[in-house]
Structures are given as C-alpha cells and as structure tokens.
Design a protein around this motif. Structure first.
Motif, mmCIF file in Angstrom:
data_model
loop_
_atom_site.group_PDB
_atom_site.id
_atom_site.type_symbol
_atom_site.label_atom_id
_atom_site.label_comp_id
_atom_site.label_asym_id
_atom_site.label_seq_id
_atom_site.Cartn_x
_atom_site.Cartn_y
_atom_site.Cartn_z
ATOM 1 N N VAL A 34 0.808 -1.225 0.000
ATOM 2 C CA VAL A 34 0.000 0.000 0.000
ATOM 3 C C VAL A 34 0.838 1.270 0.000
ATOM 4 C CG1 VAL A 34 -1.812 -1.231 1.235
ATOM 5 C CG2 VAL A 34 -0.194 0.186 2.535
ATOM 6 N N ALA A 35 2.162 1.167 0.055
ATOM 7 C CA ALA A 35 3.022 2.340 0.242
ATOM 8 C C ALA A 35 2.755 3.448 -0.773
ATOM 9 C CB ALA A 35 4.493 1.916 0.195
ATOM 10 N N GLN A 36 2.657 3.089 -2.050
ATOM 11 C CA GLN A 36 2.511 4.108 -3.097
ATOM 12 C C GLN A 36 1.177 4.845 -3.011
ATOM 13 O OE1 GLN A 36 4.871 5.157 -5.118
ATOM 14 N NE2 GLN A 36 6.329 3.670 -4.255
ATOM 15 N N THR A 69 5.961 7.708 5.783
ATOM 16 C CA THR A 69 5.689 8.752 4.801
ATOM 17 C C THR A 69 5.923 10.161 5.351
ATOM 18 O OG1 THR A 69 3.325 8.750 5.329
ATOM 19 C CG2 THR A 69 4.043 7.320 3.539
ATOM 20 N N GLY A 70 6.316 10.267 6.616
ATOM 21 C CA GLY A 70 6.840 11.523 7.142
ATOM 22 C C GLY A 70 5.848 12.549 7.640
ATOM 23 N N CYS A 129 11.716 6.643 11.631
ATOM 24 C CA CYS A 129 12.166 5.244 11.698
ATOM 25 C C CYS A 129 11.000 4.347 11.298
ATOM 26 C CB CYS A 129 12.634 4.916 13.113
ATOM 27 S SG CYS A 129 13.221 3.216 13.327
ATOM 28 N N ASP A 130 11.233 3.503 10.306
ATOM 29 C CA ASP A 130 10.185 2.600 9.840
ATOM 30 C C ASP A 130 10.838 1.297 9.409
ATOM 31 O OD1 ASP A 130 7.051 3.253 8.626
ATOM 32 O OD2 ASP A 130 8.016 1.365 8.117
ATOM 33 N N ILE A 131 10.172 0.183 9.685
ATOM 34 C CA ILE A 131 10.725 -1.118 9.328
ATOM 35 C C ILE A 131 10.589 -1.382 7.832
ATOM 36 C CG2 ILE A 131 8.604 -2.471 9.644
ATOM 37 C CD1 ILE A 131 10.362 -4.602 11.042
ATOM 38 N N ASN A 132 9.676 -0.653 7.174
ATOM 39 C CA ASN A 132 9.385 -0.899 5.768
ATOM 40 C C ASN A 132 10.128 0.100 4.880
ATOM 41 O OD1 ASN A 132 7.800 -0.803 3.153
ATOM 42 N ND2 ASN A 132 6.795 -2.508 4.196
ATOM 43 N N LYS A 133 11.046 -0.401 4.084
ATOM 44 C CA LYS A 133 11.882 0.466 3.250
ATOM 45 C C LYS A 133 11.083 1.135 2.142
ATOM 46 C CE LYS A 133 16.119 -2.106 4.237
ATOM 47 N NZ LYS A 133 17.239 -2.914 3.677
ATOM 48 N N GLU A 134 10.038 0.470 1.682
ATOM 49 C CA GLU A 134 9.211 1.073 0.635
ATOM 50 C C GLU A 134 8.485 2.314 1.170
ATOM 51 O OE1 GLU A 134 7.812 1.519 -3.187
ATOM 52 O OE2 GLU A 134 9.304 0.094 -2.442
ATOM 53 N N MET A 135 8.027 2.247 2.407
ATOM 54 C CA MET A 135 7.393 3.409 3.023
ATOM 55 C C MET A 135 8.390 4.552 3.195
ATOM 56 S SD MET A 135 4.089 2.844 3.741
ATOM 57 C CE MET A 135 3.593 3.716 5.230
ATOM 58 N N LEU A 136 9.611 4.221 3.602
ATOM 59 C CA LEU A 136 10.649 5.242 3.754
ATOM 60 C C LEU A 136 10.971 5.901 2.414
ATOM 61 C CD1 LEU A 136 13.117 3.451 6.201
ATOM 62 C CD2 LEU A 136 11.702 5.443 6.715
ATOM 63 N N LEU A 194 16.315 16.475 9.051
ATOM 64 C CA LEU A 194 15.447 15.311 8.849
ATOM 65 C C LEU A 194 16.287 14.100 8.448
ATOM 66 C CD1 LEU A 194 12.505 14.277 8.696
ATOM 67 C CD2 LEU A 194 12.457 15.067 6.320
ATOM 68 N N SER A 195 16.085 12.974 9.142
ATOM 69 C CA SER A 195 16.804 11.740 8.841
ATOM 70 C C SER A 195 15.823 10.597 8.675
ATOM 71 C CB SER A 195 17.796 11.396 9.968
ATOM 72 O OG SER A 195 18.710 12.440 10.186
ATOM 73 N N TRP A 196 16.230 9.586 7.894
ATOM 74 C CA TRP A 196 15.392 8.418 7.620
ATOM 75 C C TRP A 196 16.167 7.170 7.982
ATOM 76 C CZ3 TRP A 196 10.552 9.752 5.779
ATOM 77 C CH2 TRP A 196 10.409 11.063 5.314
ATOM 78 N N VAL A 197 15.593 6.340 8.829
ATOM 79 C CA VAL A 197 16.294 5.161 9.335
ATOM 80 C C VAL A 197 15.384 3.941 9.244
ATOM 81 C CG1 VAL A 197 17.400 4.088 11.343
ATOM 82 C CG2 VAL A 197 17.676 6.553 10.931
#
Length: 321
Positions: free
Chosen positions: A68-70, A110-111, A164-171, A187-190
């Motif tokens: 569902v990320a997109q 998605t921030g 921080c999110d476990i799903n790379k597609e969401m990041l 802003l950082s993404w992990v």
C-alpha cells in the motif's frame, strides 16, 4: 481476575526482559530473546482476525505496507475524508515542541508527523524572532546586556526529526515527499524495528508513533524500547484508532469500516486484503484504559489519553522520569 492475571503476566515479562539486555542496563539481547522464544515453543498472535505464528506476523505486516506504500497517503485522505490531517495537527498541538527538540517518529514512513514537527518548530522560531525584534525597538540596558550575553554564548541547538520505519518502501515514499517539499534540513530516515530500535539510550526528547503500534507483534517490547531511547523527562505520544464509546456512532463506524474501506482499498490501491487487515487490526488493539495501563507497566508516568471524534482515535501521552 482476568485483568489481574494479565497485569501480573506483563510485569513478569518485563522483569524477565530486564535480565536480557546488552551494552547498557536497557538494551535487548535479541539472540537471547529468540532463544527464550524457541524454548517456550511456538507462540501465536493475531493478524487482524486471523491467528498466525508470531514470527509470521511481522512478515505479513511488512507485506501489507509494501503493497500500500505508493497509495498510502491517498488512501488516508480518502478513508478519513481528510480528517487524519486534523488528528495529526492535534498531536502537534498537544506536543507543543520547542526549538532544539529531538523527535523520533516510529512507523512514520511517509513523514507526516516529522514534517509537521519541523514546520511547528519553524513557526515557534519565527515567533521568538519577532518578539525579540519588537523588544529591540526600544531596548532597556537589561535587554542590551541579555542580548550581548546570548551572542557570546553557544549557538542554539538545531531541532531534528528522525523517521524510523521497518518498511523500506514506506521510507522511500517519505523521502520522495520530503524532496518534493524541499524539506531536508534536520530530517533523517532510518530503517528500524520498533521492537529493537537502532539507537542508543537517552537520545530523544519526544517519541511519536501514529497509527503504527497496533501492527507491532509485541507491544510491551515496543513500549520498553520507546522508554529506553527517550531522555529523562522525554515524552511518549501515541496516536491510534481506539474504542468508540457511543453505541450509535460505534455501529456506524463498524459499518463504514467493514463495508466501505476494503472496497476503497480495492478501487484505489488494488488491494482489498491489506485494507481488510487494517480494519480488523483496529478491533484487536487494546482499548484506551488497557493501553494506558500497558504504558504504566512499561515505566511511563503522568499517563493520560485524549479521545478524539468519540474515541475513533485516541492520543496517548506519558513521560520518562
């Protein structure tokens, strides 16, 4: 009696966990945890209304959000008629962060929360500058002395938000949004798991998780990790679907959830099953009082919750002392 047994069991699990940390008094040893899990035999949990082995739930949840990320943001607007934006604005209003604060937003791929946090901080900084400018129009000797001292002192700390999110597609979707908005500073993404965060102890002023904690396999462990990474005095804030108290509203909400949301998921995202799971997972999440008790068991103080829209959503808050 059942509530007492659950409370006793949660405390025993927490006490067991305290002996299974590495690096510092509050760091999980995942190898030992997995070993204990195997010794205890296979355990089951819920995936929506379906019963699955614990180790299978994480994989299934990952697949849901990868699917569902997109269309995640579009579906959020459609399902809630845009009201989710007001819920998130309310979170920031209650949070009221100040310049220099460090935020960890877990399951925030998605921030949305991080963007609001940085915008809120920017607004606060602009207010401070305007207030200082007005004060300097007719400065007293005390104002001049104070400003001189501030100029000689250290630079104010920059506010930072870590998503921080476990799903790379969401990041990936979140990063694309940030780039399109020109939001990169602070802003950082992990990629990380809420049950085993990749951060040291006492790092953040605020921990948020919005509509994500119900997807965690072991909520108690996620709460322990939240407590660990917060600084003393830090605040835990959780925005989540909850228990509707009004019977009429509850029936309308159930009808909409089960008969409309999966159809929207199929039409807009081409995915009925993922949105069927999301609806079911809401019903399996603890109600307001039970989740408040879980926060207290984890070690949070001054816990409270705010019901929004009759309890469709609840904002939970607690502090690390």
């Amino acid at each position: 009696m059942a509530a007492s047994i659950r409370l006793f069991a949660r405390r025993e699990l927490r006490n067991l966990g305290k002996g299974n940390y590495i690096g510092s008094p509050q760091r999980w040893n995942p190898l030992l945890c997995r070993c204990l899990s195997h010794e205890a035999g296979d355990r089951n949990t819920h995936f929506g209304f379906e019963t699955v082995p614990e180790e299978e739930k994480a994989r299934k949840v990952y697949q849901v959000f990868e699917n569902v990320a997109q269309k995640y943001d579009v579906m959020n607007d459609t399902m809630s008629l845009g009201i989710h934006r007001l819920w998130k604005d309310f979170l920031l209003h209650v949070m009221h962060p100040q310049p220099g604060a460090r935020l960890l937003d877990v399951a925030g791929g998605t921030g949305d929360i991080a963007f609001r946090f940085l915008e809120y901080i920017k607004t606060q900084e602009e207010r401070v500058r305007r207030r200082e400018a007005r004060a300097m129009q007719t400065p007293s000797w005390q104002d001049i002395s104070s400003n001189y001292s501030n100029e000689q002192g250290a630079e104010p700390l920059e506010s930072k938000a870590v998503v921080c999110d476990i799903n790379k597609e969401m990041l990936t979707v979140g990063k694309q949004k940030a780039d399109s908005m020109g939001m990169t500073s602070g802003l950082s993404w992990v990629a990380g798991d809420a049950e085993e965060l990749p951060f040291d102890d006492d790092q953040f002023d605020i921990y948020t998780i919005a509509f994500g904690i119900r997807n965690v396999t072991h909520i108690e462990q996620a709460l322990q990790e939240a407590l660990r990474v917060l600084k003393p005095g830090g605040r835990f804030m959780c925005l989540e679907f909850s228990k509707v108290s009004n019977p009429i509203l509850s029936r309308l909400y159930d009808t909409y959830s089960f008969q409309v949301i999966p159809v929207l998921g199929e039409v807009i995202a081409g995915d009925w099953k993922s949105y069927q799971y999301l609806v079911e997972s809401i019903r399996k999440f603890p109600d307001q009082e039970e989740f408040k008790a879980m926060m207290e068991d984890a070690g949070f103080y001054c816990t409270r919750y705010y019901n929004v829209n009759g309890g469709i959503v609840a904002l939970h808050s607690g502090f690390k002392l």
